[in-house]
Motif scaffolding. Structure first.
Motif, mmCIF file in Angstrom:
data_model
loop_
_atom_site.group_PDB
_atom_site.id
_atom_site.type_symbol
_atom_site.label_atom_id
_atom_site.label_comp_id
_atom_site.label_asym_id
_atom_site.label_seq_id
_atom_site.Cartn_x
_atom_site.Cartn_y
_atom_site.Cartn_z
ATOM 1 N N ASN A 100 0.830 -1.216 0.000
ATOM 2 C CA ASN A 100 0.000 0.000 0.000
ATOM 3 C C ASN A 100 0.856 1.254 0.000
ATOM 4 O O ASN A 100 0.560 2.230 -0.691
ATOM 5 C CB ASN A 100 -0.949 -0.008 1.203
ATOM 6 N N SER A 101 1.934 1.229 0.782
ATOM 7 C CA SER A 101 2.851 2.369 0.828
ATOM 8 C C SER A 101 3.519 2.590 -0.529
ATOM 9 O O SER A 101 3.673 3.722 -0.986
ATOM 10 C CB SER A 101 3.900 2.128 1.910
ATOM 11 N N LEU A 102 3.896 1.489 -1.184
ATOM 12 C CA LEU A 102 4.528 1.603 -2.501
ATOM 13 C C LEU A 102 3.566 2.176 -3.536
ATOM 14 O O LEU A 102 3.991 2.915 -4.425
ATOM 15 C CB LEU A 102 5.035 0.241 -2.973
ATOM 16 N N TYR A 112 11.821 5.351 -9.718
ATOM 17 C CA TYR A 112 12.673 5.519 -8.541
ATOM 18 C C TYR A 112 12.382 4.420 -7.514
ATOM 19 O O TYR A 112 13.294 3.873 -6.900
ATOM 20 C CB TYR A 112 12.441 6.905 -7.939
ATOM 21 N N VAL A 113 11.111 4.085 -7.343
ATOM 22 C CA VAL A 113 10.725 3.023 -6.406
ATOM 23 C C VAL A 113 11.343 1.701 -6.838
ATOM 24 O O VAL A 113 11.873 0.947 -6.016
ATOM 25 C CB VAL A 113 9.187 2.907 -6.303
ATOM 26 N N MET A 115 14.046 1.302 -8.673
ATOM 27 C CA MET A 115 15.497 1.402 -8.460
ATOM 28 C C MET A 115 15.857 1.140 -6.998
ATOM 29 O O MET A 115 16.740 0.347 -6.697
ATOM 30 C CB MET A 115 16.016 2.786 -8.877
ATOM 31 N N VAL A 116 15.166 1.807 -6.092
ATOM 32 C CA VAL A 116 15.448 1.641 -4.661
ATOM 33 C C VAL A 116 15.125 0.215 -4.226
ATOM 34 O O VAL A 116 15.910 -0.428 -3.521
ATOM 35 C CB VAL A 116 14.660 2.674 -3.819
ATOM 36 N N GLY A 117 13.983 -0.297 -4.669
ATOM 37 C CA GLY A 117 13.590 -1.661 -4.303
ATOM 38 C C GLY A 117 14.512 -2.718 -4.866
ATOM 39 O O GLY A 117 14.698 -3.772 -4.265
ATOM 40 N N GLY A 118 15.102 -2.447 -6.013
ATOM 41 C CA GLY A 118 16.014 -3.416 -6.626
ATOM 42 C C GLY A 118 17.375 -3.476 -5.971
ATOM 43 O O GLY A 118 18.080 -4.481 -6.075
ATOM 44 N N ILE A 119 17.759 -2.426 -5.273
ATOM 45 C CA ILE A 119 19.082 -2.370 -4.647
ATOM 46 C C ILE A 119 19.021 -2.715 -3.160
ATOM 47 O O ILE A 119 19.890 -3.401 -2.642
ATOM 48 C CB ILE A 119 19.705 -0.972 -4.846
ATOM 49 N N THR A 120 17.983 -2.267 -2.492
ATOM 50 C CA THR A 120 17.893 -2.416 -1.037
ATOM 51 C C THR A 120 17.299 -3.772 -0.650
ATOM 52 O O THR A 120 16.823 -4.510 -1.511
ATOM 53 C CB THR A 120 17.009 -1.297 -0.448
ATOM 54 N N PRO A 139 8.538 -0.820 -20.155
ATOM 55 C CA PRO A 139 9.943 -0.498 -20.460
ATOM 56 C C PRO A 139 10.651 0.217 -19.301
ATOM 57 O O PRO A 139 11.836 -0.018 -19.048
ATOM 58 C CB PRO A 139 9.860 0.409 -21.692
ATOM 59 N N VAL A 140 9.931 1.063 -18.580
ATOM 60 C CA VAL A 140 10.509 1.762 -17.421
ATOM 61 C C VAL A 140 10.821 0.745 -16.332
ATOM 62 O O VAL A 140 11.904 0.757 -15.728
ATOM 63 C CB VAL A 140 9.545 2.850 -16.889
ATOM 64 N N PHE A 141 9.886 -0.165 -16.077
ATOM 65 C CA PHE A 141 10.093 -1.215 -15.087
ATOM 66 C C PHE A 141 11.314 -2.056 -15.442
ATOM 67 O O PHE A 141 12.165 -2.348 -14.590
ATOM 68 C CB PHE A 141 8.847 -2.100 -14.972
ATOM 69 N N MET A 142 11.418 -2.470 -16.701
ATOM 70 C CA MET A 142 12.533 -3.313 -17.145
ATOM 71 C C MET A 142 13.869 -2.594 -17.008
ATOM 72 O O MET A 142 14.845 -3.172 -16.508
ATOM 73 C CB MET A 142 12.327 -3.760 -18.597
#
Length: 196
Positions: A100-102, A112-113, A115-120, A139-142
């Protein structure tokens, strides 16, 4: 009652991590970890990184590709199957609040979400399912997934390439103590999550 032999478990894991089959296991675990499994990918990648310094780049590549492919599966679950499978998975693992927060953050800056979720250490399955549900442009997601997951696994590869022998020495010399510390931290983490 005998206590767990972390040293033996460590040696057994390293021996298995040197096999060719280990890369296939990594590919499957990273694929399903990004979409449906609650297993942290580090359970598989760290022994593989430690087993053979020369293979760290291959391990990072396999983990990245498996994770991104799993992210596509998670995206599809969020996009097409959220009301059935997606919601059930998130509730089953207790990730509904994070989801829900996402959703609110996706409206502002979805790339940005991702990117952050993929690294952290945020569970990537939450990010991938939320991306599909929010209809983030594929495409943005990929692109964000490829960049962020590559950075995460390359960081581990660099760490173990340069400091792997030191880590192996510490685990070999103090494996039992470190095993108990990690086990204690896992139990404490589960208790904190349970009580919050």
């Amino acid at each position: 009652m005998s206590l767990p032999n972390f040293e033996g478990l460590y040696q057994w894991t390293l021996k298995r991590a040197r096999t060719t089959r280990a890369l296939w296991v990594l590919a499957l675990v990273s694929l399903f970890e990004s979409s449906i499994l609650p297993i942290p990918i580090e359970v598989v990648t760290i022994p593989l990184f430690m087993a053979d310094r020369k293979r760290v780049w291959l391990v990072a590549l396999v983990a990245t590709l498996g994770s991104v492919l799993g992210g596509i599966l998670g995206y599809a679950i969020g996009y097409h199957l959220y009301e059935g499978l997606g919601r059930w998975l998130l509730e089953f693992y207790g990730y509904q609040n994070e989801f829900n927060s996402l959703q609110e953050k996706f409206r502002e800056a979805g790339w940005y979400v991702v990117m952050v979720g993929g690294i952290t250490p945020i569970p990537y399955k939450v990010v991938s399912i939320a991306s599909g549900f929010a209809r983030l442009a594929f495409p943005v997601f990929m692109a964000a997934s490829l960049v962020s997951r590559s950075l995460r696994f390359l960081a581990f590869a660099l760490l173990f390439y340069f400091f792997g022998p030191s880590v192996r020495y510490l685990l070999g010399k103090h494996g039992a103590l470190l095993g108990w510390v990690v086990l204690s931290l896992l139990i404490a983490g589960f208790l904190v999550v349970f009580w919050l």
